[in-house]
Design a protein around this motif. Structure first.
Motif, PDB file in Angstrom:
ATOM      1  N   THR A   1       9.313  17.117  46.665  1.00  0.00           N
ATOM      2  CA  THR A   1       8.984  16.488  45.381  1.00  0.00           C
ATOM      3  C   THR A   1       7.991  17.378  44.642  1.00  0.00           C
ATOM      4  OG1 THR A   1       7.163  15.218  46.349  1.00  0.00           O
ATOM      5  CG2 THR A   1       9.331  14.143  46.296  1.00  0.00           C
ATOM      6  N   PHE A   2       7.758  17.035  43.391  1.00  0.00           N
ATOM      7  CA  PHE A   2       6.816  17.781  42.560  1.00  0.00           C
ATOM      8  C   PHE A   2       5.425  17.740  43.185  1.00  0.00           C
ATOM      9  CE2 PHE A   2       4.069  18.042  38.701  1.00  0.00           C
ATOM     10  CZ  PHE A   2       4.444  19.312  38.304  1.00  0.00           C
ATOM     11  N   ALA A   3       4.780  18.873  43.291  1.00  0.00           N
ATOM     12  CA  ALA A   3       3.488  18.987  43.973  1.00  0.00           C
ATOM     13  C   ALA A   3       2.330  18.398  43.161  1.00  0.00           C
ATOM     14  CB  ALA A   3       3.192  20.449  44.280  1.00  0.00           C
ATOM     15  N   GLY A   4       2.495  18.271  41.862  1.00  0.00           N
ATOM     16  CA  GLY A   4       1.414  17.807  40.995  1.00  0.00           C
ATOM     17  C   GLY A   4       0.683  18.992  40.379  1.00  0.00           C
ATOM     18  N   PHE A   5       0.052  18.734  39.251  1.00  0.00           N
ATOM     19  CA  PHE A   5      -0.569  19.832  38.505  1.00  0.00           C
ATOM     20  C   PHE A   5      -1.802  20.399  39.182  1.00  0.00           C
ATOM     21  CE2 PHE A   5       2.175  18.051  35.274  1.00  0.00           C
ATOM     22  CZ  PHE A   5       2.781  19.218  34.826  1.00  0.00           C
ATOM     23  N   ASP A   6      -2.594  19.585  39.848  1.00  0.00           N
ATOM     24  CA  ASP A   6      -3.767  20.117  40.548  1.00  0.00           C
ATOM     25  C   ASP A   6      -3.340  21.068  41.662  1.00  0.00           C
ATOM     26  OD1 ASP A   6      -5.476  18.684  38.913  1.00  0.00           O
ATOM     27  OD2 ASP A   6      -5.753  17.041  40.345  1.00  0.00           O
ATOM     28  N   GLU A   7      -2.322  20.682  42.414  1.00  0.00           N
ATOM     29  CA  GLU A   7      -1.840  21.542  43.494  1.00  0.00           C
ATOM     30  C   GLU A   7      -1.184  22.805  42.943  1.00  0.00           C
ATOM     31  OE1 GLU A   7      -1.168  22.807  47.454  1.00  0.00           O
ATOM     32  OE2 GLU A   7      -2.594  21.421  46.521  1.00  0.00           O
ATOM     33  N   LEU A   8      -0.413  22.680  41.876  1.00  0.00           N
ATOM     34  CA  LEU A   8       0.202  23.880  41.286  1.00  0.00           C
ATOM     35  C   LEU A   8      -0.866  24.833  40.766  1.00  0.00           C
ATOM     36  CD1 LEU A   8       3.364  22.588  39.402  1.00  0.00           C
ATOM     37  CD2 LEU A   8       3.230  23.800  41.579  1.00  0.00           C
TER      38      LEU A   8
END
Length: 163
Positions: free
Chosen positions: A74-81
């Motif tokens: 799933t999408f990792a999220g913006f903080d993780e990216l």
């Protein structure tokens, strides 16, 4: 001021972080919109971009994250990216400054031979290509784009010098 390959990677990191900031403001519908001729949705393209960048850095360092982005379901999220972009982007800058780019790599399980400089060139080309695709998807949705080109980078550098 010395210039060279590291400057391309500095721009790459700067542009990636600006793009992430802009995309973090988008709605789910905007992030999930697709367009013929692009990799996928903005969300999918971001995941692909940064998973690939981790792979390019790994080609040199042989250091993999405990869970590479390419293995996320799933999408990792913006903080993780952002965290991943900073790690791989900084690694690529260091690689451009310190590595022997004439060394030979055997990629794809040893089936593909190329000079390390080809991996460096691909890392830059790949980032530009997918940032452009995301910019197109944003533009077609009427979303104002951040300046990600060399002129925008120059302006950002000039602003930081004045601080």
């Amino acid at each position: 001021m010395s210039t060279g390959l590291p400057d391309f990677f500095k721009h790459n990191l700067w542009a990636n972080l600006r793009l992430l900031d802009a995309c973090a403001e988008l709605s789910d519908a905007q992030l999930d919109a697709t367009m013929i001729g692009t990799f996928g949705s903005i969300r999918e393209t971001l995941m692909h971009m940064f998973a690939s960048e981790e792979g390019y850095a790994w080609s040199f360092t042989k250091i993999k994250p405990s869970l590479p982005l390419k293995e996320f379901s799933t999408f990792a999220g913006f903080d993780e990216l952002r965290r991943r972009a900073e790690m791989s982007g900084t690694a690529l800058i260091t690689i451009a400054e310190q590595e022997d780019l004439s060394q030979i790599f055997y990629l794809d399980g040893g089936t593909y031979k190329c000079a390390a400089v080809i991996v460096a060139i691909q890392a830059i080309n790949h980032g530009v290509d997918h940032r452009s695709q995301i910019a197109t998807m944003m533009s077609l949705q009427g979303i104002e784009l951040p300046a990600l080109d060399a002129w925008g980078y120059n302006d950002a550098l000039a602003e930081n010098i004045g601080k």
